[in-house]
Motif scaffolding. Structure first.
Motif, mmCIF file in Angstrom:
data_model
loop_
_atom_site.group_PDB
_atom_site.id
_atom_site.type_symbol
_atom_site.label_atom_id
_atom_site.label_comp_id
_atom_site.label_asym_id
_atom_site.label_seq_id
_atom_site.Cartn_x
_atom_site.Cartn_y
_atom_site.Cartn_z
ATOM 1 N N GLY A 77 0.851 -1.195 0.000
ATOM 2 C CA GLY A 77 0.000 0.000 0.000
ATOM 3 C C GLY A 77 0.878 1.234 0.000
ATOM 4 N N TYR A 78 0.436 2.265 -0.697
ATOM 5 C CA TYR A 78 1.242 3.482 -0.830
ATOM 6 C C TYR A 78 0.348 4.687 -0.634
ATOM 7 C CZ TYR A 78 4.167 6.943 -3.398
ATOM 8 O OH TYR A 78 4.905 8.039 -3.786
ATOM 9 N N LEU A 139 -5.312 7.615 3.438
ATOM 10 C CA LEU A 139 -4.751 6.514 4.228
ATOM 11 C C LEU A 139 -5.737 5.347 4.308
ATOM 12 C CD1 LEU A 139 -2.559 5.445 6.133
ATOM 13 C CD2 LEU A 139 -3.638 6.735 7.978
ATOM 14 N N ALA A 140 -7.015 5.657 4.518
ATOM 15 C CA ALA A 140 -8.031 4.602 4.605
ATOM 16 C C ALA A 140 -8.058 3.784 3.312
ATOM 17 C CB ALA A 140 -9.403 5.200 4.883
ATOM 18 N N CYS A 141 -7.898 4.475 2.177
ATOM 19 C CA CYS A 141 -7.948 3.791 0.885
ATOM 20 C C CYS A 141 -6.753 2.856 0.699
ATOM 21 C CB CYS A 141 -8.037 4.800 -0.257
ATOM 22 S SG CYS A 141 -9.614 5.662 -0.273
ATOM 23 N N ASP A 146 -5.557 -4.148 3.169
ATOM 24 C CA ASP A 146 -4.817 -4.896 4.182
ATOM 25 C C ASP A 146 -3.430 -5.314 3.669
ATOM 26 O OD1 ASP A 146 -4.368 -6.048 6.630
ATOM 27 O OD2 ASP A 146 -5.424 -7.902 6.159
ATOM 28 N N PRO A 147 -2.635 -4.333 3.196
ATOM 29 C CA PRO A 147 -1.347 -4.667 2.583
ATOM 30 C C PRO A 147 -0.326 -5.163 3.597
ATOM 31 C CG PRO A 147 -1.539 -2.303 2.835
ATOM 32 C CD PRO A 147 -2.877 -2.881 3.238
ATOM 33 N N THR A 180 4.463 -4.430 7.694
ATOM 34 C CA THR A 180 5.704 -3.650 7.700
ATOM 35 C C THR A 180 5.362 -2.238 7.277
ATOM 36 O OG1 THR A 180 6.934 -5.618 7.060
ATOM 37 C CG2 THR A 180 8.012 -3.474 6.700
ATOM 38 N N LEU A 181 5.761 -1.263 8.073
ATOM 39 C CA LEU A 181 5.457 0.124 7.732
ATOM 40 C C LEU A 181 6.731 0.913 7.517
ATOM 41 C CD1 LEU A 181 3.006 -0.936 9.703
ATOM 42 C CD2 LEU A 181 2.267 1.428 9.424
#
Ligand code: ADP
Ligand code: MG
Length: 239
Positions: A77-78, A139-141, A146-147, A180-181
């Motif tokens: 997710g980006y 951010l919600a998108c 659920d990346p 992982t963030l």
């Protein structure tokens, strides 16, 4: 396996060398902060991690695959620095649209909105939101799919202090659940909230360590002060 591996990465933008031979790894299940002043190359590096940045040399792998490969599309997710949501859709419509792209449904869309504190604004058009709300919608998108790896470019800019704290708690909850963030910020007081730190300046890494290690190396408890000392130490070596 590391979530992200960057090897000898060199990126030029125009005539400028923006990333000057970076190498580092990002461990899985943690919040890694990419800290550095404006113009240090944070966004460029994050673009390389998600595979949208043309690189001069070196490489980036994510979850063992080359950055940007189709196999990663639903796993990474980006959230870009400028909120990337559709202004003429409602918050809920945006979340549902991205849910559909990731093969998820209305339930996951609503959960993602609740997670960023936007459930109450779900029916509003994005064009009528404040900047902070737009950022959270964006951010919600990214959360809705659920990346496994979440790349966030300055996600807390423009948020009030309460929301900032809530968002960091959310990041740690995601990491505790195995995600992982990689989160960029130019605000040094956010550095203390990270499990690991990458300190970037002029396209080079000044530190790749835990906040405790950075404090110990610089000989100060204040991370902002530590960053300044590391810069000075680097400049003395260069001089
Ligand atoms: P940060 O996110 O840390 O503020 P950026 O990665 O956006 O840094 O920018 C790093 C450097 O690359 C800056 O010096 C900036 O001027 C330059 N840069 C950014 N975007 C472009 C572009 N599209 N063309 C040329 N140079 C750019
Ligand atoms: Mg940036």
């Amino acid at each position: 396996m590391n979530a992200v591996t960057v090897t000898d990465l060199v990126v030029d933008r125009g005539k400028r060398r923006v990333l000057d031979g970076l190498s580092f790894t990002v461990p899985p299940g943690q919040v890694t902060g990419l800290l550095g002043p404006s113009g240090s190359g944070k966004s460029t590096l994050l673009r390389a991690v998600v595979g949208v940045q043309v690189v001069r040399s070196g490489g980036v792998t994510v979850l063992g695959e080359p950055a940007g490969s189709p196999a990663l599309r639903s796993r990474v997710g980006y959230v870009t620095q400028a909120p990337s949501v559709y202004a003429d859709l409602t918050v809920r419509e945006n979340a549902r649209y991205f849910a559909a792209l990731y093969g998820r449904g209305a339930k996951e869309a609503d959960a993602a909105l609740a997670a960023v504190g936007l459930a109450g604004a779900a029916g509003q058009l994005v064009e009528n939101l404040s900047g902070g709300q737009r950022g959270r919608a964006s951010l919600a998108c990214a959360l809705v799919g659920d990346p496994e790896v979440l790349v966030l470019d300055e996600p807390t800019v423009g948020l009030d202090p309460v929301l900032r704290v809530e968002l960091w708690a959310r990041f740690h909850a995601l990491a505790a659940a195995g995600a992982t963030l990689l989160v960029s910020s130019h605000v040094m007081d956010e550095a203390a909230r990270c499990d690991r730190l990458l300190l970037l300046r002029d396209g080079a890494l000044l530190a790749d360590a835990t906040p405790a290690e950075v404090r110990a190396e610089a000989g100060t408890d204040d991370l902002e002060d530590a960053f300044l000392r590391l810069i000075r130490a680097r400049e003395e070596v260069a001089a």
